[in-house]
Each structure stands twice: as structure tokens, then as C-alpha cells.
Motif scaffolding. Structure first.
Motif, PDB file in Angstrom:
ATOM      1  N   HIS A 144      -4.454  -5.367  -6.511  1.00  0.00           N
ATOM      2  CA  HIS A 144      -5.382  -4.089  -6.137  1.00  0.00           C
ATOM      3  C   HIS A 144      -5.994  -3.489  -7.276  1.00  0.00           C
ATOM      4  N   ALA A 186      -3.063  -1.795   3.856  1.00  0.00           N
ATOM      5  CA  ALA A 186      -1.616  -0.485   3.264  1.00  0.00           C
ATOM      6  C   ALA A 186      -2.481   0.054   4.726  1.00  0.00           C
ATOM      7  N   ARG A 187      -3.236   1.592   4.312  1.00  0.00           N
ATOM      8  CA  ARG A 187      -3.334   2.878   4.499  1.00  0.00           C
ATOM      9  C   ARG A 187      -4.454   2.529   6.357  1.00  0.00           C
ATOM     10  N   PRO A 192       3.372  -3.521   1.757  1.00  0.00           N
ATOM     11  CA  PRO A 192       4.765  -2.696   1.672  1.00  0.00           C
ATOM     12  C   PRO A 192       4.068  -1.036   1.741  1.00  0.00           C
ATOM     13  N   MET A 193       4.729  -0.046   2.718  1.00  0.00           N
ATOM     14  CA  MET A 193       4.503   1.486   2.104  1.00  0.00           C
ATOM     15  C   MET A 193       6.063   1.740   2.007  1.00  0.00           C
ATOM     16  N   ALA A 194       6.413   2.795   1.566  1.00  0.00           N
ATOM     17  CA  ALA A 194       7.665   3.510   0.999  1.00  0.00           C
ATOM     18  C   ALA A 194       7.301   4.281   2.613  1.00  0.00           C
ATOM     19  N   PHE A 243      -8.947  -0.337  -0.105  1.00  0.00           N
ATOM     20  CA  PHE A 243      -9.954   0.452   0.637  1.00  0.00           C
ATOM     21  C   PHE A 243     -10.025  -0.728   1.787  1.00  0.00           C
ATOM     22  N   ASN A 261       7.421  -5.475  -7.059  1.00  0.00           N
ATOM     23  CA  ASN A 261       6.242  -4.149  -7.484  1.00  0.00           C
ATOM     24  C   ASN A 261       6.153  -3.974  -8.808  1.00  0.00           C
ATOM     25  N   GLN A 286       9.956  -5.963  -0.499  1.00  0.00           N
ATOM     26  CA  GLN A 286       9.727  -6.316  -1.834  1.00  0.00           C
ATOM     27  C   GLN A 286      10.856  -5.492  -2.582  1.00  0.00           C
ATOM     28  N   ASN A 295      -6.149  -6.429  -1.947  1.00  0.00           N
ATOM     29  CA  ASN A 295      -5.968  -5.311  -2.014  1.00  0.00           C
ATOM     30  C   ASN A 295      -6.564  -4.380  -1.929  1.00  0.00           C
ATOM     31  N   MET A 342       9.096  -0.693  -0.238  1.00  0.00           N
ATOM     32  CA  MET A 342       9.775  -1.022  -1.852  1.00  0.00           C
ATOM     33  C   MET A 342      11.415  -0.804  -1.730  1.00  0.00           C
ATOM     34  N   LYS A 397       2.921  -7.480  -6.961  1.00  0.00           N
ATOM     35  CA  LYS A 397       1.942  -7.168  -6.264  1.00  0.00           C
ATOM     36  C   LYS A 397       1.368  -6.736  -7.583  1.00  0.00           C
TER      37      LYS A 397
END
Ligand SMILES: Cc1cc2nc3c(=O)[nH]c(=O)nc-3n(C[C@H](O)[C@H](O)[C@H](O)COP(=O)(O)O)c2cc1C
Length: 344
Positions: A165, A220-221, A13-15, A198, A94, A67, A196, A38, A137
Motif C-alpha cells: 500500500h 479493501a474498501r 484483511p479489514m478489522a 484506492f 501486518n 493475518q 493495494n 488482523m 503487507k
């Protein structure tokens, strides 16, 4: 069998990022499932339009998880109850967001300092979720390390998997996660653990799984402008070799497809245009000439102009018109801060 199969690869999930167009591209290239960004549990319960809009998804987007953000077992349980009718594959809590405006309300990573509250929240989610999977998460802790106790609590309350993470609540995004913790968590619970942090390439994902005994990875990124991470990873799983990275023509085609999806989703307004620009920059971040692309597109106010500028850019790129910038330097800036064009 549960939702997490061996070596699963999942979009995080990425806002402001994990919207329908982005999720669609990641699924097209092989993410096992995706998550909405989220959303506030209280916003769902209060029927807030802006909150509800973010969790509505098309049937074609399945499998997808939702999420939730919040700290009240009541609101989170109630939100799950209302969202069950959408039939997501998972409800995720979250318990990892370290952003101050989130933690100051006791949400996100702040929950980790309060295991009793985490217990009540997961229990409320489980009660409302029926057959739908429930997950958490999380980070190692917020102010103190609480992960082992918290992981056991999640399992005890019936969570179907957890995502770790492995950083503290106040660790900056440039600090590497401490992967040793994945094994430590695995040794105290029997539910699947997704790792999660890198993973910027399929190679990173495989290395992470080789170095830890995580059941799968959440990205994510690394997926920004790079849905190929998923297909290259899946290719490796079946052949044990990594395919080449996609060439410019493929990236161009996909950037245009993503642009079209954004146009359909938002229309030609500020939200749509901003999303289009940032996603295009991410697709082209590894190629020469990224800064001239940013300069030429940043001020444009029409999708069609963006498309024309992008076509010109790709022609120039193919004609070798851009000097070789240090791509590694650009990519480092991107890792430190994904809106890397602001760093100029
Ligand atoms: C722009 C952005 C938005 C994020 N939004 C969320 C979110 O809504 N929920 C969440 O649990 N984590 C969120 N995260 C954290 C990521 O899901 C992930 O845990 C973190 O970026 C580390 O993974 P990575 O190294 O693969 O990026 C966000 C991260 C970024 C960069």
C-alpha cells in the motif's frame, strides 16, 4: 506455482469487517482468496477466545489466509505454529496498519522502521509455516521510507509475496497512494507484489495493473457492499470488456443473502445488527435514497424489521420515489470515511 497467479485479485484483511459472511460473498463473486481480519499473535498464543474466534474458518471458505499482528518474533512464530493445523493458504504479517493504538505498541506500520526486527519476524514465520505461504503487507515506511530495504529482507527470509500500500505510516486515508513505488519494488525483488489502495471498481483494478507491473491487486474498501467488483474484474480478464454494473434486484437479493449469513454468524444481538446495518448501507450506497434508508433502518432492533424496511425501500426505489441525490458526493464521503452515515 505459488499462491499468486498473474492478475490475482484478493480481498484485503479489514478489522471488524472481514468476517465469514463478508468473505463468503466476496468469494461467491470471484475473489481469488480472502483474509481474516488482523489478529494479535500474542492473543493466539495465550488462547484468547476473542482472538481465536476471528481466525476460525469453515472448510468451504478455502482458500483463505490469516493475518497476524504483533512485533515479537517469538509470539508471531509461535502463533503461526499453532495455527498451521487450520491449513490456511497464507500467513500474512501486518506491517501496514497506521492506527496509533497499534503503532504505539510497535505493531503494524511501526515495524517498518526496524528492518532488523522485520527480518527476525519473517524468519520466525517461515520456520513455523512449513509448506504454507508467508507474506507481508506493508507501506512505504512509517517515519522514513524503508520499503526497498524491507522488500529485499522479506524476499531474503523466504516470504512468498508482499502486498504494498504505497503510502507512509502517517498518510491519511484520503491521500492517494504513490503507485510509482510498485515498479521500484518490483525492480528489487523477484517475488510477486500485490498492489493495494484506492481500487473502488473493476475498472480501477484493471487501470492499476495497466499502469504498474504489479502481479495482482488487493481490494479493501472497494469490496464493501460491492462483491461485484471481483466478478466484473474476472469477466474483463476473460473477455476484455466490462459487464454492466448489477441492477437493483440483484443487489437486493445479495443484501438479503448477506443479512442471512450475518444472522447465522452472530445471532440477533448488537454485533449482528450493527454488522447487518452497515453492510446493507454499503450495498445501497450507489442508489438514490441512501439517506432515507439509513434513517429508516438505523434504530431497528430485529433482523425481520430490517428486511421489511429494505423491501419497502427497494419498492420505492423502483417506483422512482427518491429524488436524485448526488451519488458522487455520497460516494466521496464513503471513500473518506466508510462509516459515512456519521457525517450527516
Ligand atoms: C475498516 C478497515 C479495517 C482495516 N483493517 C485492516 C487489517 O485488519 N489489516 C490490514 O493489514 N489492513 C487493514 N486495513 C487496511 C486495508 O487492508 C487496505 O490496506 C487499505 O484500506 C487500503 O486499501 P483500499 O484503498 O482498497 O481500501 C483496514 C482498512 C479499513 C478501511
Amino acid at each position: 506455482m505459488g499462491l499468486i497467479k498473474k492478475n490475482s485479485i484478493v480481498l484485503a484483511p479489514m478489522a471488524e469487517i472481514s468476517d465469514k459472511p463478508f468473505r463468503t460473498m466476496c468469494r461467491k463473486y470471484g475473489a481469488d482468496f480472502t483474509f481474516t481480519e488482523m489478529v494479535s499473535a500474542r492473543g493466539i498464543v495465550n488462547n484468547s477466545f476473542n482472538t481465536t474466534r476471528k481466525v476460525v474458518f469453515a472448510k468451504s471458505e478455502q482458500p483463505i489466509g490469516i493475518q497476524l499482528l504483533g512485533s515479537s518474533p517469538f509470539y508471531i512464530g509461535e502463533a503461526v505454529k499453532r495455527l498451521v493445523k487450520l491449513s490456511p493458504v497464507d500467513f500474512d504479517l501486518n506491517a501496514g496498519c497506521p492506527v496509533k493504538k497499534v503503532t504505539k505498541n510497535g505493531f503494524g506500520a511501526a515495524i517498518l522502521d526496524n528492518p532488523a526486527q522485520l527480518k527476525e519476524i519473517v524468519s520466525a514465520m517461515k520456520k513455523s509455516a512449513g509448506d504454507i505461504s508467508v507474506s507481508v503487507k506493508m507501506r512505504l515506511g512509517f517515519r522514513k521510507v524503508t520499503i526497498l530495504e524491507n522488500a529485499k529482507i522479506c524476499e531474503g527470509e523466504g516470504a512468498d509475496f508482499i502486498t504494498l500500500h504505497p503510502k507512509m505510516g502517517n498518510d491519511g486515508s484520503e491521500l492517494l497512494p504513490d503507485r510509482e513505488w510498485i515498479g521500484k519494488v518490483k525492480s528489487v525483488v523477484n517475488i510477486p507484489v500485490l498492489a493495494n489502495g484506492f481500487v473502488f471498481s473493476a475498472e480501477d483494478a484493471v487501470e492499476l495493473l495497466n499502469k504498474t507491473d504489479a502481479d495482482g491487486v488487493m481490494v479493501a474498501r472497494g469490496a464493501l457492499g460491492n462483491p461485484y467488483l471481483f466478478s466484473r474484474y474476472n469477466h474483463f480478464l476473460s473477455t476484455k470488456s466490462f459487464p454492466e454494473k448489477p441492477k437493483i434486484d440483484q443487489v437486493f437479493t445479495d443484501a438479503l443473502e448477506h443479512l442471512e449469513l450475518i444472522k447465522i454468524e452472530y445471532g440477533e444481538n448488537l454485533v449482528g445488527l450493527n454488522s447487518a446495518k452497515k453492510n446493507i448501507f454499503w450495498y445501497f450506497k450507489r442508489f438514490n435514497g441512501i439517506f432515507s434508508l439509513i434513517e429508516n433502518i438505523m434504530e431497528l432492533q430485529k433482523f425481520n424489521q430490517i428486511k421489511i424496511e429494505l423491501e419497502k425501500h427497494v419498492e420505492n426505489l423502483k417506483a422512482g420515489k427518491f429524488s436524485t441525490e448526488s451519488n458522487e458526493e455520497v460516494f466521496d464521503k464513503f471513500k473518506q470515511r466508510i462509516l459515512f452515515w456519521n457525517l450527516k
